[in-house]
Design a protein around this motif. Structure first.
Motif, PDB file in Angstrom:
ATOM      1  N   GLU A   1       4.459   3.624   7.601  1.00 29.79           N
ATOM      2  CA  GLU A   1       3.501   2.703   8.063  1.00 29.79           C
ATOM      3  C   GLU A   1       3.627   2.439   9.655  1.00 29.79           C
ATOM      4  O   GLU A   1       3.078   1.344  10.250  1.00 29.79           O
ATOM      5  N   LYS A   2       4.320   3.524  10.242  1.00 35.28           N
ATOM      6  CA  LYS A   2       4.424   3.308  11.880  1.00 35.28           C
ATOM      7  C   LYS A   2       5.252   1.879  12.449  1.00 35.28           C
ATOM      8  O   LYS A   2       4.693   1.188  13.153  1.00 35.28           O
TER       9      LYS A   2
ATOM     10  N   ALA B   1     -11.110   7.211  20.703  1.00 37.97           N
ATOM     11  CA  ALA B   1     -11.154   5.948  20.178  1.00 37.97           C
ATOM     12  C   ALA B   1     -12.065   5.800  18.872  1.00 37.97           C
ATOM     13  O   ALA B   1     -13.095   6.434  18.701  1.00 37.97           O
ATOM     14  N   ILE B   2     -11.056   5.445  17.821  1.00 35.24           N
ATOM     15  CA  ILE B   2     -11.499   5.463  16.413  1.00 35.24           C
ATOM     16  C   ILE B   2     -11.264   4.018  15.810  1.00 35.24           C
ATOM     17  O   ILE B   2     -10.223   3.557  15.934  1.00 35.24           O
ATOM     18  N   LEU B   3     -12.387   3.483  15.143  1.00 35.49           N
ATOM     19  CA  LEU B   3     -12.295   2.443  14.371  1.00 35.49           C
ATOM     20  C   LEU B   3     -12.233   2.736  12.954  1.00 35.49           C
ATOM     21  O   LEU B   3     -13.298   3.331  12.283  1.00 35.49           O
TER      22      LEU B   3
ATOM     23  N   ASP C   1      -0.734  10.225  20.527  1.00 39.42           N
ATOM     24  CA  ASP C   1      -0.381   9.111  21.407  1.00 39.42           C
ATOM     25  C   ASP C   1      -1.631   8.642  22.228  1.00 39.42           C
ATOM     26  O   ASP C   1      -1.772   7.730  22.548  1.00 39.42           O
TER      27      ASP C   1
ATOM     28  N   ASN D   1      -2.640   4.909   6.540  1.00 39.36           N
ATOM     29  CA  ASN D   1      -2.167   4.742   7.856  1.00 39.36           C
ATOM     30  C   ASN D   1      -2.290   6.342   8.559  1.00 39.36           C
ATOM     31  O   ASN D   1      -1.800   7.300   8.154  1.00 39.36           O
ATOM     32  N   LEU D   2      -3.459   6.464   9.466  1.00 43.45           N
ATOM     33  CA  LEU D   2      -3.742   7.595  10.011  1.00 43.45           C
ATOM     34  C   LEU D   2      -2.926   8.148  10.893  1.00 43.45           C
ATOM     35  O   LEU D   2      -2.414   7.182  11.923  1.00 43.45           O
ATOM     36  N   LYS D   3      -2.216   9.552  11.201  1.00 39.97           N
ATOM     37  CA  LYS D   3      -1.779   9.932  12.050  1.00 39.97           C
ATOM     38  C   LYS D   3      -2.422  10.538  13.436  1.00 39.97           C
ATOM     39  O   LYS D   3      -3.246  11.252  12.914  1.00 39.97           O
ATOM     40  N   VAL D   4      -2.381   9.999  14.501  1.00 40.48           N
ATOM     41  CA  VAL D   4      -3.289  10.544  15.742  1.00 40.48           C
ATOM     42  C   VAL D   4      -2.190  10.609  16.695  1.00 40.48           C
ATOM     43  O   VAL D   4      -1.065  10.146  17.054  1.00 40.48           O
TER      44      VAL D   4
ATOM     45  N   GLN E   1      -1.251   1.403  24.708  1.00 43.16           N
ATOM     46  CA  GLN E   1      -0.911   0.354  23.554  1.00 43.16           C
ATOM     47  C   GLN E   1       0.561   0.690  23.073  1.00 43.16           C
ATOM     48  O   GLN E   1       0.778   2.012  22.947  1.00 43.16           O
TER      49      GLN E   1
ATOM     50  N   LEU F   1     -11.085  -1.295  21.702  1.00 48.87           N
ATOM     51  CA  LEU F   1     -11.177  -0.075  21.986  1.00 48.87           C
ATOM     52  C   LEU F   1     -11.949   0.075  23.392  1.00 48.87           C
ATOM     53  O   LEU F   1     -11.436   0.933  24.172  1.00 48.87           O
TER      54      LEU F   1
ATOM     55  N   ILE G   1      -4.778   8.715  21.719  1.00 49.66           N
ATOM     56  CA  ILE G   1      -6.158   8.156  20.966  1.00 49.66           C
ATOM     57  C   ILE G   1      -5.628   6.817  20.502  1.00 49.66           C
ATOM     58  O   ILE G   1      -4.803   6.519  20.344  1.00 49.66           O
ATOM     59  N   TYR G   2      -6.867   6.190  20.880  1.00 49.42           N
ATOM     60  CA  TYR G   2      -6.924   4.643  20.541  1.00 49.42           C
ATOM     61  C   TYR G   2      -7.420   4.631  19.177  1.00 49.42           C
ATOM     62  O   TYR G   2      -8.396   4.931  18.908  1.00 49.42           O
ATOM     63  N   LEU G   3      -6.639   4.217  18.327  1.00 52.10           N
ATOM     64  CA  LEU G   3      -6.852   3.667  17.083  1.00 52.10           C
ATOM     65  C   LEU G   3      -6.788   2.365  16.379  1.00 52.10           C
ATOM     66  O   LEU G   3      -5.676   1.857  16.640  1.00 52.10           O
ATOM     67  N   ARG G   4      -7.731   1.801  15.779  1.00 54.47           N
ATOM     68  CA  ARG G   4      -7.827   0.503  15.319  1.00 54.47           C
ATOM     69  C   ARG G   4      -7.968   0.573  13.966  1.00 54.47           C
ATOM     70  O   ARG G   4      -8.921   1.374  13.436  1.00 54.47           O
TER      71      ARG G   4
ATOM     72  N   LYS H   1      -2.916  -1.360  16.108  1.00 52.36           N
ATOM     73  CA  LYS H   1      -3.153  -2.418  15.384  1.00 52.36           C
ATOM     74  C   LYS H   1      -2.802  -2.395  13.621  1.00 52.36           C
ATOM     75  O   LYS H   1      -3.313  -1.380  13.300  1.00 52.36           O
TER      76      LYS H   1
ATOM     77  N   ARG I   1       0.751  -1.130  -0.020  1.00 54.78           N
ATOM     78  CA  ARG I   1       0.005   0.114   0.026  1.00 54.78           C
ATOM     79  C   ARG I   1       0.896   1.510   0.193  1.00 54.78           C
ATOM     80  O   ARG I   1       0.563   2.295  -0.720  1.00 54.78           O
TER      81      ARG I   1
ATOM     82  N   ILE J   1     -10.084   2.023  26.545  1.00 45.76           N
ATOM     83  CA  ILE J   1     -10.752   3.019  27.413  1.00 45.76           C
ATOM     84  C   ILE J   1     -10.875   2.727  28.570  1.00 45.76           C
ATOM     85  O   ILE J   1     -10.532   3.476  29.776  1.00 45.76           O
TER      86      ILE J   1
END
Lengths: 227, 227
Positions: free
Chosen positions: A52-53, B183-185, B196, B191-194, A222, A212, B198-201, A226, A30, A216
């Motif tokens: 991609e972190k 929290a974001i799904l 530290d 690849n989103l930058k957020v 984390q 998530l 913020i919970y991102l899946r 993921k 990607r 919380i």
DNA sequence: GAATGTGAAGGTTTTCACAGCA
DNA sequence: TGCTGTGAAAACCTTCACATTC
């Protein structure tokens, strides 16, 4: 596979590649697609990792399982590496996919462009609802699920996406297996039993929200996002 | 969290619970729900493991991070363990979720019963398409994405499901973060930058098909089925 | 000088194996 | 006897660090 002719990339015989490595290859693919569009000719493990972190060492190690694609001092050639990864992942071709269960999720996936973009072409639809059978979804006529076995074989289907209710998923998966399909992506929230030689992946969207929720509630720090 | 009053289950302070353990808790919860329906009062780690294709030791170790829920010689009490896991995962309550992007996948998820069943209630919808704004989806009026920040706050939204095109995902995620959502799904293949905290899946459905493709092409013997 | 490729080290997760309890 | 809870061992995965190459 055991008597593979080794050209440039390494043979995988005997080696065990971890699931994480394979998943990261998807991420590299990607990122490389994007880099290519942006006009980059080469990319270092450092830049690829940042996109991609991940860590540069991780990128290099992952790629090293499959061959030596880079040039010391320079980095990796974007277009070539992208092609190499496509070959490794088997997405340098079109896969004929059937989708079983035209409900909410099923209908959405029929129009999901990302599948087609990666070479996964949904060419066959099945449902058990008389109102849906015969109807047209994105140019595909919905087949009767009772003809599953024969039509999967006739149409050279190689993978099945399963989007049926959990209650009937096991029954249908048994039929799919009998029809000779070796790869199934299951969206039903149930643990399906399949023979050892069948590749089964489960997509469990609630699980992600539960993660998530856990994070919380427990103030969970984390280490990584993921994949 | 650091001065938690410890009742029956252990405090998590300082301990790092692995992502896999948390994901498996979701599986245990699902299995226990079924066992409860089937009328079981207790279940051994052996049976629970078999139900989700895991090992008994794995089940016991996972649970032991959170407390001692079983009885030696007997096993775990089904109903109680289910409740304990619900508390651990934070699904012993209702979560107010907003969904942004009413496309294919987005609309499907609005009607996705599994979310609601686990306590994730989609109570707010956003889109930028004038034809969609104001329309009714499963009893929810679609809001203008330009009012994202204010409406997320007004409605006490705690999580966001992101089903927008990859090209705009980063911009929208920035807005969501500004609005104070933690929290974001994300379903966009990017690849989103957020920050530290913020919970991102990420839910990447193509990745699963790519794994299947890899497995077929490379005759990859998988140790385990993906969770 | 810059960046790969890779053994070795370090860290994490899973499995083993058994003491302890109902 | 049956099954949990858990330290210790084993397996697995990631990161380090450096020799090597361009």
């Amino acid at each position: 596979m055991s008597t593979d002719i080794d050209t440039s990339s390494k043979s995988l015989s005997g080696k065990r590649i971890s699931e994480s490595t394979i998943n990261r290859l998807s991420l590299y693919y990607r990122a490389l697609s994007l880099l290519e569009k942006e006009g980059y000719e080469t990319v270092s493990s450092k830049v690829l990792a940042r996109r991609e972190k991940l860590t540069p060492a991780q990128v290099r190690k992952d790629l090293s399982f499959f061959g030596s694609f880079g040039t010391r001092g320079l980095g990796y050639p974007v277009a070539d590496l992208k092609k190499e990864i496509a070959v490794i992942l088997g997405i340098d071709r079109v896969w004929r996919v059937a989708l079983v269960g035209i409900g909410n999720i099923g209908s959405a996936l029929v129009s999901y462009k990302e599948f087609a973009r990666q070479g996964f072409q949904i060419v066959k639809l099945f449902d058990n609802d008389q109102r849906k059978i015969g109807s047209n979804h994105k140019g595909i006529i919905v087949s009767d699920i009772n003809n599953l076995a024969t039509e999967l074989a006739e149409d050279n289907i190689e993978m099945v996406v399963l989007t049926v209710p959990a209650t009937v998923a096991q029954y249908i998966v048994d039929e799919i297996v009998k029809a000779g399909i070796k790869a199934i992506l299951n969206f039903a929230p149930v643990n399906l039993k399949v023979p050892d030689d069948i590749y089964l992946r489960n997509e469990n969207m609630s699980m992600e929200l539960e993660y998530l929720s856990f994070a919380i509630v427990n103030n969970h720090t984390q280490k990584k996002v993921k994949l």
